[in-house]
Design a protein around this motif. Structure first.
Motif, PDB file in Angstrom:
ATOM      1  N   VAL A  23       1.077  -1.185  -0.092  1.00 25.38           N
ATOM      2  CA  VAL A  23      -0.010   0.002   0.150  1.00 25.38           C
ATOM      3  C   VAL A  23       0.968   1.256   0.020  1.00 25.38           C
ATOM      4  O   VAL A  23       1.440   1.767   0.898  1.00 25.38           O
ATOM      5  N   THR A  25       1.865   5.025   0.062  1.00 28.14           N
ATOM      6  CA  THR A  25       1.321   6.333   0.516  1.00 28.14           C
ATOM      7  C   THR A  25       2.438   7.488   0.748  1.00 28.14           C
ATOM      8  O   THR A  25       3.517   7.062   0.765  1.00 28.14           O
ATOM      9  N   LEU A  29      -2.330   9.836   7.075  1.00 27.95           N
ATOM     10  CA  LEU A  29      -3.302   9.143   6.540  1.00 27.95           C
ATOM     11  C   LEU A  29      -4.612   9.556   6.994  1.00 27.95           C
ATOM     12  O   LEU A  29      -5.011  10.007   7.877  1.00 27.95           O
ATOM     13  N   HIS A  33      -6.708   5.477   2.945  1.00 27.68           N
ATOM     14  CA  HIS A  33      -5.587   4.934   3.073  1.00 27.68           C
ATOM     15  C   HIS A  33      -5.820   3.574   3.770  1.00 27.68           C
ATOM     16  O   HIS A  33      -5.470   2.437   3.548  1.00 27.68           O
ATOM     17  N   LEU A  36      -7.266   0.806   1.734  1.00 28.21           N
ATOM     18  CA  LEU A  36      -6.365  -0.120   0.934  1.00 28.21           C
ATOM     19  C   LEU A  36      -5.753  -1.027   1.954  1.00 28.21           C
ATOM     20  O   LEU A  36      -5.440  -2.322   1.330  1.00 28.21           O
ATOM     21  N   MET A  49       3.011  -1.233   4.194  1.00 29.08           N
ATOM     22  CA  MET A  49       2.548   0.216   3.992  1.00 29.08           C
ATOM     23  C   MET A  49       3.723   1.036   3.675  1.00 29.08           C
ATOM     24  O   MET A  49       4.599   1.292   4.638  1.00 29.08           O
ATOM     25  N   ILE A  51       5.392   4.985   3.579  1.00 26.98           N
ATOM     26  CA  ILE A  51       5.068   6.463   3.889  1.00 26.98           C
ATOM     27  C   ILE A  51       6.185   7.120   3.307  1.00 26.98           C
ATOM     28  O   ILE A  51       7.475   7.159   3.937  1.00 26.98           O
ATOM     29  N   ASP A  74       0.572   8.411  11.857  1.00 25.49           N
ATOM     30  CA  ASP A  74       0.362   7.512  10.653  1.00 25.49           C
ATOM     31  C   ASP A  74       0.805   6.214  11.154  1.00 25.49           C
ATOM     32  O   ASP A  74      -0.095   5.083  10.731  1.00 25.49           O
ATOM     33  N   ALA A  78      -1.904   2.928  10.904  1.00 22.21           N
ATOM     34  CA  ALA A  78      -1.446   2.009  10.080  1.00 22.21           C
ATOM     35  C   ALA A  78      -1.372   0.426  11.177  1.00 22.21           C
ATOM     36  O   ALA A  78      -1.832  -0.547  10.631  1.00 22.21           O
ATOM     37  N   SER A 181      -9.008  13.230   1.288  1.00 21.65           N
ATOM     38  CA  SER A 181      -7.732  13.559   0.754  1.00 21.65           C
ATOM     39  C   SER A 181      -6.738  14.294   1.834  1.00 21.65           C
ATOM     40  O   SER A 181      -7.346  14.991   2.682  1.00 21.65           O
ATOM     41  N   SER A 182      -5.690  13.970   1.762  1.00 23.26           N
ATOM     42  CA  SER A 182      -4.776  14.543   2.775  1.00 23.26           C
ATOM     43  C   SER A 182      -4.565  15.937   2.859  1.00 23.26           C
ATOM     44  O   SER A 182      -4.281  16.684   3.676  1.00 23.26           O
TER      45      SER A 182
END
Length: 281
Positions: A23, A25, A29, A33, A36, A49, A51, A74, A78, A181-182
């Motif tokens: 994932v 990114t 997050l 996210h 996903l 994931m 980052i 984050d 996660a 959206s971030s």
């Protein structure tokens, strides 16, 4: 959950692992996210994931320096979502020396965000290619909010024979329809309220098509009129193209995307609707 910052350690950790889901990114997050990660857990034994705020995909006047970051938050999100590994390299780890190699995907990058953000998708394709080589995932999961990005990555995978299956995942929205959206954190309360016109205009476009409209210019004009009614909205593009090839259409046919990019203040938002006439026939 393991947190890894360097490529060597990640490769060592993953060397005996099979059925890996990646994932990718840029952090900060949100539920999009995490959705996903949820999809990755369904078919992957190990979920990685990444980052990484990738400088290659930001233009000289874009928001790389002020892009929102909160690494501790984050990692907690996660972990709660069930990721097994967070790979969070530094810029110097990913790009230790001046690079003379980039990945360029033509055709599908030449419209929409590719037209208004020169070099953006070269940066995306290059960093995703590096992540694929580093992680060697079985699957990679991408949200369809950036449907052009999904099309670009799928084209790259097809053309270069990457042994990874791309899994496109649905757009996740707030209850009022705003696509997650971030960058939403940048919006003032008034800008956020007016930004709801994006999802509303896409719903109207679907209704317009379901009622029999097939003329692309009429659909675009209808959307532009709705968005233009909001005084803070500055339209960058409203386009209807085939999907995923992103080619010009004379009339609505096959599978197509209605794609929007609109600025509210300094915040650029994108949204889209992918559909086919088979859905309404």
């Amino acid at each position: 959950m393991k947190i890894v910052h360097d490529i060597k350690s990640l490769r060592e950790f993953l060397q005996d692992k099979k059925n890996i889901g990646l994932v990718p990114t840029m952090g900060y997050l949100h539920e999009g996210h995490l959705s996903l990660v949820n999809e990755a857990k369904k078919i992957s034994e190990h979920v990685v994931m990444s980052i990484f705020v990738n400088p290659l995909q930001f233009g000289p006047n874009e928001d790389f320096d002020r892009y929102p970051r909160d690494f501790d938050r984050d990692c907690q999100m996660a972990q709660d979502a069930g990721a097994d590994v967070v790979f969070a390299p530094s810029v110097s780890e990913m790009y230790p020396d001046k690079s003379f190699t980039t990945v360029h995907v033509s055709s599908v990058t030449e419209r929409l965000c590719g037209a208004s953000r020169p070099g953006h998708f070269d940066g995306v394709a290059t960093v995703v290619s590096k992540l694929f080589h580093i992680v060697q995932p079985t699957y990679a999961f991408f949200g369809l909010k950036d449907a052009q990005q999904v099309a670009v990555i799928q084209q790259m995978v097809n053309d270069l024979n990457f042994p990874v299956k791309i899994i496109p995942c649905p757009i996740i929205r707030e209850k009022d329809g705003l696509a997650l959206s971030s960058r939403n954190v940048y919006l003032s309360p008034e800008e956020r309220e007016q930004a709801l016109v994006l999802s509303q205009s896409l719903k109207e476009a679907r209704r317009f098509i379901e009622e029999g409209e097939r003329d692309i210019r009429a659909v675009i004009n209808h959307i532009r009129s709705l968005i233009g009614s909001k005084p803070l909205a500055e339209i960058e593009y409203v386009e209807v193209l085939s999907y995923p090839s992103l080619q010009t259409l004379k009339r609505l046919e096959g599978r197509f995307i209605i794609a929007l990019a609109v600025k509210f203040g300094k915040t650029r938002l994108i949204d889209n609707l992918i559909m086919s006439l088979q859905e309404v026939s």
